[in-house]
Enzyme design. Structure first.
Site, mmCIF file in Angstrom:
data_model
loop_
_atom_site.group_PDB
_atom_site.id
_atom_site.type_symbol
_atom_site.label_atom_id
_atom_site.label_comp_id
_atom_site.label_asym_id
_atom_site.label_seq_id
_atom_site.Cartn_x
_atom_site.Cartn_y
_atom_site.Cartn_z
ATOM 1 N N PHE A 1 0.826 -1.219 -0.140
ATOM 2 C CA PHE A 1 -0.068 -0.017 0.185
ATOM 3 C C PHE A 1 0.786 1.150 -0.007
ATOM 4 C CE2 PHE A 1 -2.562 -3.318 1.533
ATOM 5 C CZ PHE A 1 -3.876 -2.810 1.245
ATOM 6 N N CYS B 1 -5.497 15.292 0.165
ATOM 7 C CA CYS B 1 -6.723 14.997 -0.704
ATOM 8 C C CYS B 1 -7.405 16.406 -1.060
ATOM 9 C CB CYS B 1 -7.687 14.523 0.378
ATOM 10 S SG CYS B 1 -9.167 13.633 -0.301
ATOM 11 N N CYS C 1 -15.662 15.626 2.413
ATOM 12 C CA CYS C 1 -15.844 14.411 3.120
ATOM 13 C C CYS C 1 -15.428 14.438 4.642
ATOM 14 C CB CYS C 1 -14.704 13.364 2.438
ATOM 15 S SG CYS C 1 -14.417 11.883 3.175
ATOM 16 N N CYS D 1 -13.612 11.060 7.362
ATOM 17 C CA CYS D 1 -12.334 10.346 6.881
ATOM 18 C C CYS D 1 -11.416 10.012 8.250
ATOM 19 C CB CYS D 1 -11.441 11.101 6.122
ATOM 20 S SG CYS D 1 -9.782 10.445 5.804
ATOM 21 N N ASP D 2 -10.985 8.993 8.577
ATOM 22 C CA ASP D 2 -10.408 8.467 9.978
ATOM 23 C C ASP D 2 -8.962 8.151 9.375
ATOM 24 O OD1 ASP D 2 -10.491 6.218 8.068
ATOM 25 O OD2 ASP D 2 -11.646 5.034 9.805
ATOM 26 N N THR D 3 -8.325 8.839 8.410
ATOM 27 C CA THR D 3 -6.911 8.740 8.075
ATOM 28 C C THR D 3 -6.166 9.610 8.029
ATOM 29 O OG1 THR D 3 -7.778 6.983 6.239
ATOM 30 C CG2 THR D 3 -5.611 7.683 6.464
ATOM 31 N N GLU E 1 -7.375 3.383 -5.169
ATOM 32 C CA GLU E 1 -8.371 3.495 -4.581
ATOM 33 C C GLU E 1 -8.647 5.012 -4.345
ATOM 34 O OE1 GLU E 1 -7.543 1.812 -0.610
ATOM 35 O OE2 GLU E 1 -8.042 -0.324 -1.608
ATOM 36 N N HIS F 1 -9.497 -5.316 8.058
ATOM 37 C CA HIS F 1 -7.900 -4.916 8.484
ATOM 38 C C HIS F 1 -8.065 -4.194 9.877
ATOM 39 C CE1 HIS F 1 -9.714 -1.776 5.830
ATOM 40 N NE2 HIS F 1 -8.952 -0.916 6.235
#
Length: 231
Positions: A34, A40, A55, A58-60, A129, A225
Site C-alpha cells: 500500500f 486530498c 468528506c 475520513c479517519d485517515t 483507490e 483490517h
C-alpha cells in the site's frame, strides 16, 4: 522518460507505505504493498477543516510524510525501489503476484501514467483507490472508486464501486448508471473515539445489511483490517 521530463517531475509525497493484506472489497485477503499519498482534494486533513469538508468522515491521517516508510521521492525509480523493497523476495526475485495499491488521501493528485507503467515494468499489478473526482491514468490495472458526499464524479466506470454507507448526500441509488463489476457498501464508522466508533459502526452495519438484502446488486464489505488490528 527524457531528462527534461525527469527534471520537470514533481516529487512524490508519501504519507506511508506498508505490506499487508487488502482488508475489503473484491480483492479482500490479497497481499499488497500500500502506498498512501499525502493530501486530498475533499478534505485538508485538519480537524479544523472537517466540518466544512466535502468528506467529513475520513479517519485517515493524510498530512505530511512522517508515517511508516513515508517520505519524499524525487523520481519514479526512487519510489519504485522503495516500494519494491517492501514485497517479499526469494533469491532476489519477487514472490507470488506482486501488487501495489495507490491510495490516500487522493492518489489521483500525484499518480502519473509513467509511474504506473514503470511499476508494471518492475513486475507489479497496479491498483488505485480513488474518490473518483479527478481523471486517473488510463493504464491502471484495477480501479476502486469510493464516492464522497456531494462531489461530482469525473469517472463513469471502474472495476469496483465502494460506497461508505450511509451518507446523507450520497445514496446508492445515485449510481444506477455507473459501470462497475462490483458494487459494495462499507458501513461508516466515526472518526472519533473507539467506543463511539464501535457503536456507530454496528448501527451502520445493520443498515447496510438491510440495504444489500433489499437491493442485491449491492454487497456488504467490512474493514476487516481494522477489525483484525492489522495495517
Amino acid at each position: 522518460m527524457t531528462k527534461q521530463q525527469i527534471a520537470a517531475q514533481k516529487p512524490f509525497k508519501v504519507k506511508e507505505a506498508f505490506y499487508s493484506l487488502q482488508g475489503e472489497g473484491a480483492r479482500f485477503g490479497r497481499a499488497a504493498v500500500f502506498c498512501r499519498f499525502s493530501k486530498c482534494n475533499l478534505w485538508n486533513g485538519k480537524e479544523s477543516g472537517r466540518s466544512s469538508a466535502t468528506c467529513q468522515f475520513c479517519d485517515t491521517d493524510i498530512l505530511g510524510t512522517d508515517g511508516q516508510n513515508g517520505g519524499t521521492f524525487q523520481s519514479n525509480a526512487c519510489l519504485i525501489k522503495h516500494l519494491n523493497a517492501l514485497w517479499p523476495t526469494q533469491e532476489g526475485a519477487l514472490l507470488g503476484n506482486p501488487y501495489i495499491i495507490f491510495t490516500g488521501g487522493e492518489p489521483a493528485l500525484q499518480l502519473t501514467e509513467s509511474l504506473v507503467t514503470d511499476c508494471q515494468k518492475a513486475g507489479f499489478e497496479v491498483a488505485i483507490e480513488t474518490n473518483g473526482t479527478l481523471p486517473i491514468p488510463s493504464n491502471i490495472d484495477w480501479v476502486c472508486v469510493s464516492p464522497k458526499g456531494t462531489s461530482q464524479l469525473a469517472l463513469s466506470r471502474a472495476n469496483e464501486l465502494k460506497l461508505v454507507f450511509p451518507q446523507e448526500n450520497c445514496s446508492p441509488a445515485q449510481f444506477h448508471k455507473f459501470q462497475a463489476e462490483h458494487f459494495f457498501l462499507s458501513p461508516m464508522a466515526s472518526p472519533q473515539i473507539d467506543t463511539e466508533k464501535d457503536i456507530i459502526r454496528e448501527a451502520h452495519t445493520q443498515q447496510a445489511m438491510k440495504y444489500c438484502l433489499d437491493n442485491p446488486k449491492w454487497r456488504l464489505t467490512l474493514q476487516t483490517h481494522k477489525l483484525l488490528g492489522i495495517d
